[in-house]
Design an enzyme around this catalytic site. Structure first.
Site, short mmCIF file in Angstrom:
data_model
loop_
_atom_site.label_atom_id
_atom_site.label_comp_id
_atom_site.label_asym_id
_atom_site.label_seq_id
_atom_site.Cartn_x
_atom_site.Cartn_y
_atom_site.Cartn_z
N LEU A 1 0.82 -1.21 0.00
CA LEU A 1 0.00 0.00 0.00
C LEU A 1 0.85 1.26 0.00
O LEU A 1 1.96 1.28 0.53
CB LEU A 1 -0.96 0.02 1.18
N GLU B 1 1.02 5.24 1.15
CA GLU B 1 0.40 6.17 2.07
C GLU B 1 -0.43 7.16 1.26
O GLU B 1 -0.05 7.55 0.16
CB GLU B 1 1.47 6.92 2.87
N LYS C 1 8.96 -7.98 -1.95
CA LYS C 1 8.62 -6.67 -1.40
C LYS C 1 9.77 -5.67 -1.60
O LYS C 1 9.58 -4.56 -2.10
CB LYS C 1 8.31 -6.83 0.10
N ASN D 1 9.90 -2.22 -4.24
CA ASN D 1 10.23 -0.84 -3.85
C ASN D 1 11.51 -0.37 -4.53
O ASN D 1 11.62 0.78 -4.96
CB ASN D 1 10.34 -0.72 -2.33
N CYS E 1 9.46 4.59 3.32
CA CYS E 1 9.64 3.27 2.67
C CYS E 1 10.83 3.23 1.72
O CYS E 1 11.78 2.49 1.95
CB CYS E 1 8.37 2.87 1.95
N LYS F 1 14.37 3.87 3.22
CA LYS F 1 14.72 2.81 4.17
C LYS F 1 14.92 1.47 3.47
O LYS F 1 15.90 0.75 3.71
CB LYS F 1 13.59 2.73 5.20
#
Ligand code: UGA
Length: 464
Positions: free
Chosen positions: A156, A158, A227, A231, A283, A286
């Site tokens: 998801l 933000e 994941k 990203n 996200c 990091k």
């Protein structure tokens, strides 16, 4: 099904509200007392569209409960999502202490309840192999515990968290047990089939959505890496388009047309090709760093991703250079920042490019001020000046006497500001648009000196 969700941050809270919305009974676990009290009143501690309504509805319907007592929640449930934070711990990569603590508490609970079988679902973003390590940790504490530890990463964004949860592109499940994997898949059945109830309380479904939603069932190590890879790939697209934008500034080309031109190629796709001051948030910075650290720890240097990170940092510096080149120096200049959150639609200011730039400009002697529709309170917690007010509730007041304005977050409402009035209020009508929000000719027509990113001569400057 009865489900515990441990950690009521962005991911945990959105998961809890969405799962309750599709009919599950949720026990949200949160140790922060202030947050817990808000949640019990049906109020979201974070700014995220739809959450408030879904929370109060879920509580009224008896499908949402909040507690600080993990054992109380686990007593009631067969499934527990872990959604605690995994911040960056410097050069050591992802900090898994909150994960380890949650897993340890679960293990102690299972030790005291030897007949209980629990499916533990890792929702938090964790490096590949974490589920294996954490399963060992449970076995160390409770050798006879009956459990499955399943990876199920979250994708998801933000600002559109509820939409992304209810209408995802895919669901990824990593488990070595087919039974556990299928059980986790079953939790999402309404989402997979597009049977979302009460759509007046939540976002409407997208016009075209492929039902059933694809479900990727794989092993935990691959699921965890999916994941990070997702990203990292999106961050790569952003840094790539920013590099092309920087080149376009030199050659006098237009990045908007270039992004459109390449994005029409279905193999490339149009999304995440908006050039600007680079990515921020809790996200991408990091997770890209954590992935390079994990690669390094396995003796592999992830060259491409290292460059993506470097380009992203340089993009902020280039923007500041643009400002200082035009203003000569920062010392004594009044600079107004439009936007504080790392992107529109959220009050999250973690690794916000705008705040980092504001801090730098202030350090170099500028008088900084800022406006944001929702993020001022959070910004104040991480950056403030003792002797003067830097945050303004009114963008026009903020613009008064400014030597320039820097647009650092692309809040759509900035388009509707009274720009002619703003021009009159400013000392010098100069705009640096770090998000390419405006049509350069329109802003020039309004009498502004307008600089943007990668749009030919409008963005041209000669420093590096
Ligand atoms: C990101 C991913 O998009 C989600 O899929 C993922 O689940 C999430 O991280 C996470 O790991 O939890 P998020 O950080 O909420 O979501 O925000 P994005 O919409 O991805 O934007 C990230 C940053 O990139 C923002 O600063 C945004 O302004 C910037 N961005 C985005 C660009 O500079 N250009 C673009 O074209 C797109």
């Amino acid at each position: 099904m009865k489900i515990a969700v441990i950690g009521m941050g962005y991911v945990g809270l959105t998961t809890a509200a969405s799962m309750a919305h599709i009919g599950h009974e949720i026990f949200g676990v949160e140790i922060d007392e202030a947050k817990l009290n808000l949640l019990k009143e049906g109020k979201s501690p974070i700014y995220e569209e739809y959450l408030d309504g879904m929370l109060s509805h879920g509580i009224e319907a008896g499908r949402l409960h909040f507690t600080s007592d993990l054992a109380e929640a686990l007593d009631e449930t067969e499934v527990a999502f872990i959604a605690v934070g995994t911040p960056l711990m410097g050069q050591w990569g992802a900090d898994l202490r909150q994960i380890r603590a949650a897993v340890g508490d679960i293990a102690h609970f299972l030790k005291e309840n030897p007949d209980k079988h629990l499916i533990v679902i890792m929702k938090s973003t964790v490096p590949s192999r974490t589920c294996d390590t954490m399963a060992d940790h449970i076995r160390e504490i409770a050798p006879d515990a009956k459990f499955d530890l399943v990876s199920n990463p979250e994708f998801l964004r933000e600002g559109s968290g509820v939409f992304d949860t209810l209408y995802p592109d895919r669901i990824v499940i990593g488990s070595r047990s087919t039974e556990a994997s299928n059980k986790v898949k079953g939790l999402y059945q309404a989402i997979i089939d597009g049977k979302i109830p009460d759509t007046h309380l939540c976002p409407k479904p997208p016009e075209k959505h492929p039902y059933p939603i694809p479900v990727v069932q794989t092993d935990p190590r691959s699921s965890e890496l999916i994941k990070y890879a997702a990203n990292a790939f999106l961050a790569t697209k952003i840094s790539f388009i920013n590099e092309i934008a920087n080149l376009a500034e030199k050659t006098g080309a237009n990045i908007e047309d270039i992004a459109y031109g390449i994005g029409l190629d279905q193999r490339i796709g149009p999304q995440f090709l908006r050039a600007g001051i680079g990515y921020g948030g809790s996200c991408f910075p990091k997770d890209t760093a954590a992935l390079t650290h994990q690669a390094e720890s396995f003796g592999y240097t992830f060259k491409l991703l290292n460059a993506v990170i470097e380009v992203n940092q340089r993009q902020r510096i280039r923007f500041l250079h643009k400002i200082v080149e035009r203003l000569d120096h920062f010392d004594g200049r009044r600079i107004g920042f439009l936007g504080l959150s790392f992107k529109p639609g959220t009050d999250d200011v973690r690794d916000s490019p705008g705040i980092e730039m504001m801090r730098y400009a202030e350090g170099a002697g500028a008088e900084v001020r800022a406006y944001d529709p929702v993020a001022i309170e959070n910004a104040r917690k991480i950056f403030d000046c003792l002797d003067k007010e830097i945050y303004f509730e009114d963008p026009l007041k903020m613009a008064e006497g400014c030597d320039c304005l820097a647009i650092v977050t692309d809040w759509p409402e900035f388009r509707d500001l009274d720009w002619l009035k703003i021009k009159k209020l400013m000392k010098h009508p100069i705009i640096f648009d770090g998000r390419n929000m405006f049509d350069p000719s329109e802003m020039k027509g309004k009498g502004f000196e307008y600089y943007c990113v990668g749009r030919g001569e409008d963005a041209c400057y000669n420093s590096e």
